[in-house]
Design an enzyme around this catalytic site. Structure first.
Site, PDB file in Angstrom:
ATOM      1  N   ASP A  30      54.684  31.556  40.238  1.00 46.59           N
ATOM      2  CA  ASP A  30      54.468  32.796  39.491  1.00 46.59           C
ATOM      3  C   ASP A  30      55.557  33.816  39.804  1.00 46.59           C
ATOM      4  O   ASP A  30      56.030  34.533  38.916  1.00 46.59           O
ATOM      5  CB  ASP A  30      53.104  33.388  39.856  1.00 46.59           C
ATOM      6  CG  ASP A  30      51.953  32.581  39.273  1.00 46.59           C
ATOM      7  OD1 ASP A  30      52.219  31.636  38.509  1.00 46.59           O
ATOM      8  OD2 ASP A  30      50.803  32.899  39.596  1.00 46.59           O
ATOM      9  N   ASP A  34      58.026  35.526  37.135  1.00 43.09           N
ATOM     10  CA  ASP A  34      58.065  36.982  36.970  1.00 43.09           C
ATOM     11  C   ASP A  34      59.480  37.524  37.108  1.00 43.09           C
ATOM     12  O   ASP A  34      59.859  38.487  36.424  1.00 43.09           O
ATOM     13  CB  ASP A  34      57.148  37.656  37.994  1.00 43.09           C
ATOM     14  CG  ASP A  34      55.675  37.424  37.680  1.00 43.09           C
ATOM     15  OD1 ASP A  34      55.367  37.087  36.525  1.00 43.09           O
ATOM     16  OD2 ASP A  34      54.845  37.567  38.597  1.00 43.09           O
ATOM     17  N   SER A  78      47.932  40.650  30.552  1.00 44.69           N
ATOM     18  CA  SER A  78      48.409  40.302  31.890  1.00 44.69           C
ATOM     19  C   SER A  78      48.481  41.551  32.767  1.00 44.69           C
ATOM     20  O   SER A  78      48.623  42.674  32.279  1.00 44.69           O
ATOM     21  CB  SER A  78      49.807  39.662  31.807  1.00 44.69           C
ATOM     22  OG  SER A  78      49.775  38.477  31.058  1.00 44.69           O
ATOM     23  N   LEU A  79      48.413  41.331  34.063  1.00 41.96           N
ATOM     24  CA  LEU A  79      48.577  42.417  35.025  1.00 41.96           C
ATOM     25  C   LEU A  79      50.053  42.674  35.276  1.00 41.96           C
ATOM     26  O   LEU A  79      50.884  41.785  35.158  1.00 41.96           O
ATOM     27  CB  LEU A  79      47.921  42.036  36.358  1.00 41.96           C
ATOM     28  CG  LEU A  79      46.408  41.830  36.360  1.00 41.96           C
ATOM     29  CD1 LEU A  79      45.983  41.212  37.683  1.00 41.96           C
ATOM     30  CD2 LEU A  79      45.681  43.127  36.136  1.00 41.96           C
ATOM     31  N   GLU A 108      40.970  44.370  45.411  1.00 38.98           N
ATOM     32  CA  GLU A 108      40.232  43.131  45.198  1.00 38.98           C
ATOM     33  C   GLU A 108      41.141  41.920  45.426  1.00 38.98           C
ATOM     34  O   GLU A 108      42.290  41.931  44.988  1.00 38.98           O
ATOM     35  CB  GLU A 108      39.702  43.083  43.753  1.00 38.98           C
ATOM     36  CG  GLU A 108      39.044  44.373  43.299  1.00 38.98           C
ATOM     37  CD  GLU A 108      38.682  44.378  41.817  1.00 38.98           C
ATOM     38  OE1 GLU A 108      38.706  43.290  41.194  1.00 38.98           O
ATOM     39  OE2 GLU A 108      38.368  45.459  41.294  1.00 38.98           O
ATOM     40  N   LYS A 110      42.894  38.619  44.477  1.00 34.35           N
ATOM     41  CA  LYS A 110      43.217  38.022  43.180  1.00 34.35           C
ATOM     42  C   LYS A 110      42.937  36.523  43.275  1.00 34.35           C
ATOM     43  O   LYS A 110      43.722  35.776  43.851  1.00 34.35           O
ATOM     44  CB  LYS A 110      44.671  38.282  42.794  1.00 34.35           C
ATOM     45  CG  LYS A 110      45.026  37.782  41.397  1.00 34.35           C
ATOM     46  CD  LYS A 110      46.448  38.181  41.023  1.00 34.35           C
ATOM     47  CE  LYS A 110      46.796  37.694  39.614  1.00 34.35           C
ATOM     48  NZ  LYS A 110      46.796  36.214  39.513  1.00 34.35           N
ATOM     49  N   ARG A 131      41.157  32.498  28.317  1.00 29.94           N
ATOM     50  CA  ARG A 131      42.104  33.591  28.073  1.00 29.94           C
ATOM     51  C   ARG A 131      42.985  33.288  26.873  1.00 29.94           C
ATOM     52  O   ARG A 131      43.274  34.162  26.059  1.00 29.94           O
ATOM     53  CB  ARG A 131      42.980  33.822  29.303  1.00 29.94           C
ATOM     54  CG  ARG A 131      44.008  34.934  29.089  1.00 29.94           C
ATOM     55  CD  ARG A 131      44.826  35.176  30.351  1.00 29.94           C
ATOM     56  NE  ARG A 131      45.760  36.260  30.142  1.00 29.94           N
ATOM     57  CZ  ARG A 131      47.004  36.109  29.683  1.00 29.94           C
ATOM     58  NH1 ARG A 131      47.440  34.907  29.392  1.00 29.94           N
ATOM     59  NH2 ARG A 131      47.805  37.148  29.522  1.00 29.94           N
TER      60      ARG A 131
END
Length: 279
Positions: A30, A34, A78-79, A108, A110, A131
């Site tokens: 990821d 990114d 998406s975050l 929190e 993830k 999703r």
């Protein structure tokens, strides 16, 4: 970056989108994805007239293919990601500048799984949606119903839509891969891919045997309070599984809580791939 390099980057990112969203078989991390995506956004920010229609920035996710699809009432976006304390500090300061009073935050874990949206009407689970591309997802009601920690009936007759993360425990994941190895089948790369693949199975009996689990992390529709944290506590009170490490903190305590989650990460029975912070 030249325009030709930009086009190659678009193709590369779209390839990774297919691997991630459709095949459940990513070949880069990821973080690496990114970083490529940031390079794309930077080029497009400087060259808005050269943005191509198939750029990943024009999508929410990747188009769903195959089974019956259902449109999300609230987009599953998406975050935004940060990877160090400096970037997080910048984000916090931007939030504080736009508020008149000191906010409270939830911190929190993830969960490393597959995001789903679940609809309840008249107190009964009516539909579950993957999703997908963030706008619409696949109807996965038949597999989500096999999750023992998810109530199929709740003491609330209003229409509500909750969002959660379906995951496999480390123990369940290892058991599945051991069985697949014994049968000569390809192994799942990680629990996230195994959970996502299981949700798409046509046979709910196989899904039930794999032992999916879920944490609910948002009340999207039918909110009860003007506080995300209070909504989570309400959901917990009517039978939903809420992660025990979700806490409400002041700004000054955010970094300490992140360190706490980082320290317990290895001891958790499930995988996490970061921390989510919400105002």
């Amino acid at each position: 970056m030249t325009y030709e390099e930009y086009l190659r980057l678009v193709d590369e990112l779209n390839h990774h989108c297919v691997r991630y969203y459709l095949l459940n078989d990513p070949i880069i991390s990821d973080k690496d994805y990114d970083e490529l995506y940031r390079r794309l956004l930077e080029y497009e920010r400087l060259n808005p007239d050269k943005i191509v229609p198939d750029s990943p920035s024009r999508r929410v996710g990747f188009k769903v293919e195959g089974g019956k699809t259902i449109r999300h009432e609230i987009k599953m976006l998406s975050l935004d990601n940060v990877y160090n304390s400096f970037e997080l500090g910048d984000f916090i300061q931007k939030v504080l500048k736009n508020l008149k009073s000191e906010p409270l935050w939830t911190v929190e874990p993830k969960i490393d799984g597959a995001a789903v949206s679940i609809i309840y009407e008249d107190g009964v689970l009516r539909a579950a949606i993957s999703r997908g591309d963030g706008i619409e997802g696949e109807d996965i009601t038949h597999t989500v119903r096999t999750i023992k920690s998810l109530p199929v009936r709740i003491p609330d007759n209003s229409r509500i839509v909750v969002r959660g993360e379906v995951f496999l425990s480390k123990k369940s994941f290892n058991k599945i891969n051991q069985e697949r190895g014994r049968l000569g089948e390809p192994l799942f790369a990680n629990p996230r891919n195994a959970a996502a693949g299981t949700l798409k199975l046509l046979d709910p009996e196989i899904a039930a045997r794999r032992g999916l689990d879920i944490f609910i992390y948002a009340l999207d529709y039918g909110r009860k309070f003007d506080s995300h944290y209070k909504d989570l506590q309400y959901l917990k009170g009517i039978g939903f599984s809420i992660n025990e490490y979700v806490v409400l903190v002041e700004t000054k305590d955010i970094f300490e809580r992140i360190s706490f989650i980082e320290n317990i990460k290895r001891d958790l029975s499930y995988e996490i791939d970061g921390v989510v912070i919400k105002v």
